[in-house]
Design an enzyme around this catalytic site. Structure first.
Site, PDB file in Angstrom:
ATOM      1  N   ALA A 212      20.846  37.050   9.269  1.00 12.33           N
ATOM      2  CA  ALA A 212      20.263  35.755   9.630  1.00 12.33           C
ATOM      3  C   ALA A 212      19.389  35.298   8.478  1.00 12.33           C
ATOM      4  O   ALA A 212      18.862  36.119   7.721  1.00 12.33           O
ATOM      5  CB  ALA A 212      19.429  35.883  10.905  1.00 12.33           C
TER       6      ALA A 212
ATOM      7  N   VAL B  31      14.445  40.845  12.070  1.00 13.51           N
ATOM      8  CA  VAL B  31      15.431  41.359  11.107  1.00 13.51           C
ATOM      9  C   VAL B  31      14.970  42.720  10.578  1.00 13.51           C
ATOM     10  O   VAL B  31      13.785  43.013  10.522  1.00 13.51           O
ATOM     11  CB  VAL B  31      15.639  40.398   9.913  1.00 13.51           C
ATOM     12  CG1 VAL B  31      16.487  39.209  10.309  1.00 13.51           C
ATOM     13  CG2 VAL B  31      14.318  39.958   9.306  1.00 13.51           C
TER      14      VAL B  31
ATOM     15  N   ARG C 278       4.514  23.284  13.363  1.00 15.39           N
ATOM     16  CA  ARG C 278       3.490  24.333  13.230  1.00 15.39           C
ATOM     17  C   ARG C 278       2.103  23.718  13.270  1.00 15.39           C
ATOM     18  O   ARG C 278       1.863  22.685  12.637  1.00 15.39           O
ATOM     19  CB  ARG C 278       3.686  25.121  11.943  1.00 15.39           C
ATOM     20  CG  ARG C 278       4.989  25.888  12.008  1.00 15.39           C
ATOM     21  CD  ARG C 278       5.029  27.101  11.167  1.00 15.39           C
ATOM     22  NE  ARG C 278       6.394  27.618  11.202  1.00 15.39           N
ATOM     23  CZ  ARG C 278       6.951  28.347  10.265  1.00 15.39           C
ATOM     24  NH1 ARG C 278       6.245  28.673   9.203  1.00 15.39           N
ATOM     25  NH2 ARG C 278       8.191  28.766  10.384  1.00 15.39           N
TER      26      ARG C 278
ATOM     27  N   HIS D 223      10.211  27.643  14.632  1.00 18.81           N
ATOM     28  CA  HIS D 223      11.301  27.904  13.695  1.00 18.81           C
ATOM     29  C   HIS D 223      12.618  27.674  14.426  1.00 18.81           C
ATOM     30  O   HIS D 223      12.629  27.468  15.645  1.00 18.81           O
ATOM     31  CB  HIS D 223      11.229  29.325  13.110  1.00 18.81           C
ATOM     32  CG  HIS D 223      11.042  30.433  14.119  1.00 18.81           C
ATOM     33  ND1 HIS D 223      10.940  31.754  13.773  1.00 18.81           N
ATOM     34  CD2 HIS D 223      10.948  30.415  15.471  1.00 18.81           C
ATOM     35  CE1 HIS D 223      10.788  32.502  14.847  1.00 18.81           C
ATOM     36  NE2 HIS D 223      10.790  31.706  15.889  1.00 18.81           N
TER      37      HIS D 223
ATOM     38  N   TRP E  25       3.244  32.274  12.996  1.00 21.13           N
ATOM     39  CA  TRP E  25       3.658  30.933  13.410  1.00 21.13           C
ATOM     40  C   TRP E  25       2.585  30.291  14.279  1.00 21.13           C
ATOM     41  O   TRP E  25       2.517  30.526  15.480  1.00 21.13           O
ATOM     42  CB  TRP E  25       4.972  31.007  14.193  1.00 21.13           C
ATOM     43  CG  TRP E  25       6.106  31.547  13.387  1.00 21.13           C
ATOM     44  CD1 TRP E  25       6.908  30.842  12.542  1.00 21.13           C
ATOM     45  CD2 TRP E  25       6.578  32.907  13.341  1.00 21.13           C
ATOM     46  NE1 TRP E  25       7.831  31.679  11.962  1.00 21.13           N
ATOM     47  CE2 TRP E  25       7.652  32.946  12.432  1.00 21.13           C
ATOM     48  CE3 TRP E  25       6.179  34.095  13.966  1.00 21.13           C
ATOM     49  CZ2 TRP E  25       8.350  34.100  12.134  1.00 21.13           C
ATOM     50  CZ3 TRP E  25       6.875  35.253  13.671  1.00 21.13           C
ATOM     51  CH2 TRP E  25       7.944  35.252  12.763  1.00 21.13           C
TER      52      TRP E  25
ATOM     53  N   GLN F 299      14.079  22.950   9.239  1.00 23.03           N
ATOM     54  CA  GLN F 299      14.632  24.227   8.794  1.00 23.03           C
ATOM     55  C   GLN F 299      16.140  24.249   8.990  1.00 23.03           C
ATOM     56  O   GLN F 299      16.695  23.453   9.756  1.00 23.03           O
ATOM     57  CB  GLN F 299      14.050  25.377   9.628  1.00 23.03           C
ATOM     58  CG  GLN F 299      12.671  25.827   9.199  1.00 23.03           C
ATOM     59  CD  GLN F 299      12.270  27.124   9.884  1.00 23.03           C
ATOM     60  OE1 GLN F 299      12.768  27.453  10.965  1.00 23.03           O
ATOM     61  NE2 GLN F 299      11.380  27.859   9.258  1.00 23.03           N
TER      62      GLN F 299
END
Ligand code: PHE
Length: 328
Positions: free
Chosen positions: A296, A253, A196, A170, A150, A210
């Protein structure tokens, strides 16, 4: 010329003026800034007291008289045609151009509606974030190579020396903010703007949108994720859609995956990153990772709109060209 003569010729010329233009000429000739009568009025101050008393009032009366005559004559030129008096109530009115929803607003509304129908709540979060929520709490500590995923707009720091601020890269920081203040089970989406630090091209913008999704509870598994995502995509893109779930990596995650879709005979298109919430993230919000599980996901709203409306270049969303916006 004495006043009598001026009066005579002026009245004569007014009567003979056959249109507004000629009349205006007469007006200028006698009453204009350098007009005949104007000059006389202006030179009064150079006359002897006696002459001034004699001529002054007469000249002023004449001025008023000529103004009236010219005004009346002017009105006589305004004649009403039949059309002016007839009002056609059946004539269509002038079209008033009304506002138009931007394609991103339209798809945003659609996405919200679909998730609301699946009992998700919609949550909003800040665009200026702290380093903690955007990175650290999501299992991306300082100097972690994953931060390179990112490219970040950092803000000049103000406030307490320890906190660094940035434009969120994000919507995932809202996972943490929401879990800090709510207890499971819940299911939310977080639509929002992200930033970004990247060069732009047909598929990259430095500013885009997003939608984050988060569902946490007891016994939530990837099977639940698969069902929700497939339902969502079928509702948005129609039932004839194919899915591909690929393993991937995001620090927050485990396991992490990416979802591709294919419409008809088109090619595979990546639409989201996702996975089961990492234990470290649950630790950061003081949930017990042995008691709750969750999934998620994060998808690009622009991407969804590009696929749905067949838009070839992401920059079209942001260039402000109404010819583009009006097509949707
Ligand atoms: N936040 C990730 C990104 O912007 C997407 C993501 C969200 C991945 C949630 C996994 C889980 O790339």
């Amino acid at each position: 010329m004495d006043l009598e003569q001026i009066k005579k010729s002026a009245i004569n010329e007014i009567n003979n003026a056959s249109d507004v233009k000629l009349l205006e000429g007469v007006n200028v000739k006698y009453l204009g800034r350098k007009g005949v009568l104007t000059n006389i009025l202006r030179s009064l101050k150079d006359l002897s007291m006696g002459d001034r008393r004699k001529i002054g009032p007469k000249a002023n009366i004449l001025k008023k008289e000529l103004e009236d005559l010219i005004g009346k004559k002017k009105n006589s030129f305004i004649n009403f045609s039949k059309d002016d008096l007839f009002f056609d109530v059946t004539k269509p009115g002038l079209k008033i151009s009304s506002g138009h929803l931007h394609p991103l607003s339209k798809i945003d509304a659609e996405v919200r509606k679909i998730f609301l129908s699946m009992n998700f709540s919609v949550v909003d979060g800040p665009e200026v974030e702290s380093e903690y929520y955007n990175f650290d709490a999501l299992n991306i500590p300082a100097n972690h190579p994953a931060r390179d995923m990112w490219d970040t707009f950092w803000l000049k720091s103000s406030g307490p020396a320890k906190s660094k601020f940035l434009l969120r890269t994000h919507t995932s920081p809202m996972q943490v903010r929401f879990m800090e203040t709510h207890n499971p089970p819940f299911q939310i989406i977080v639509p929002g703007r992200v930033f970004r630090y990247e060069a732009t091209d047909m598929s990259h913008e430095f500013n885009f949108y997003q939608i984050e999704g988060l569902m946490v509870g007891h016994d939530i598994s990837l099977a639940n994720f698969k069902f929700i995502v497939e339902e969502f995509c079928k509702k948005l893109f129609g039932p004839k859609i194919q899915f591909r779930f690929r393993p991937s990596y995001f620090p927050f995650v485990e396991p992490g995956l990416e979802v591709d879709i294919k419409l008809g005979s088109g090619s595979w298109l990546e639409v989201m990153g996702a996975g089961m919430v990492q234990r470290n993230v649950f630790d950061a919000v003081r949930y017990n990772p042995d008691e709750v599980q969750g999934f998620a996901f994060g998808m690009g709203l622009d991407r969804l709109a590009m696929i749905k409306y067949k838009i070839p270049d992401i920059r079209l969303f942001y260039n402000g060209d109404l010819r583009f916006v009006r097509q949707f």
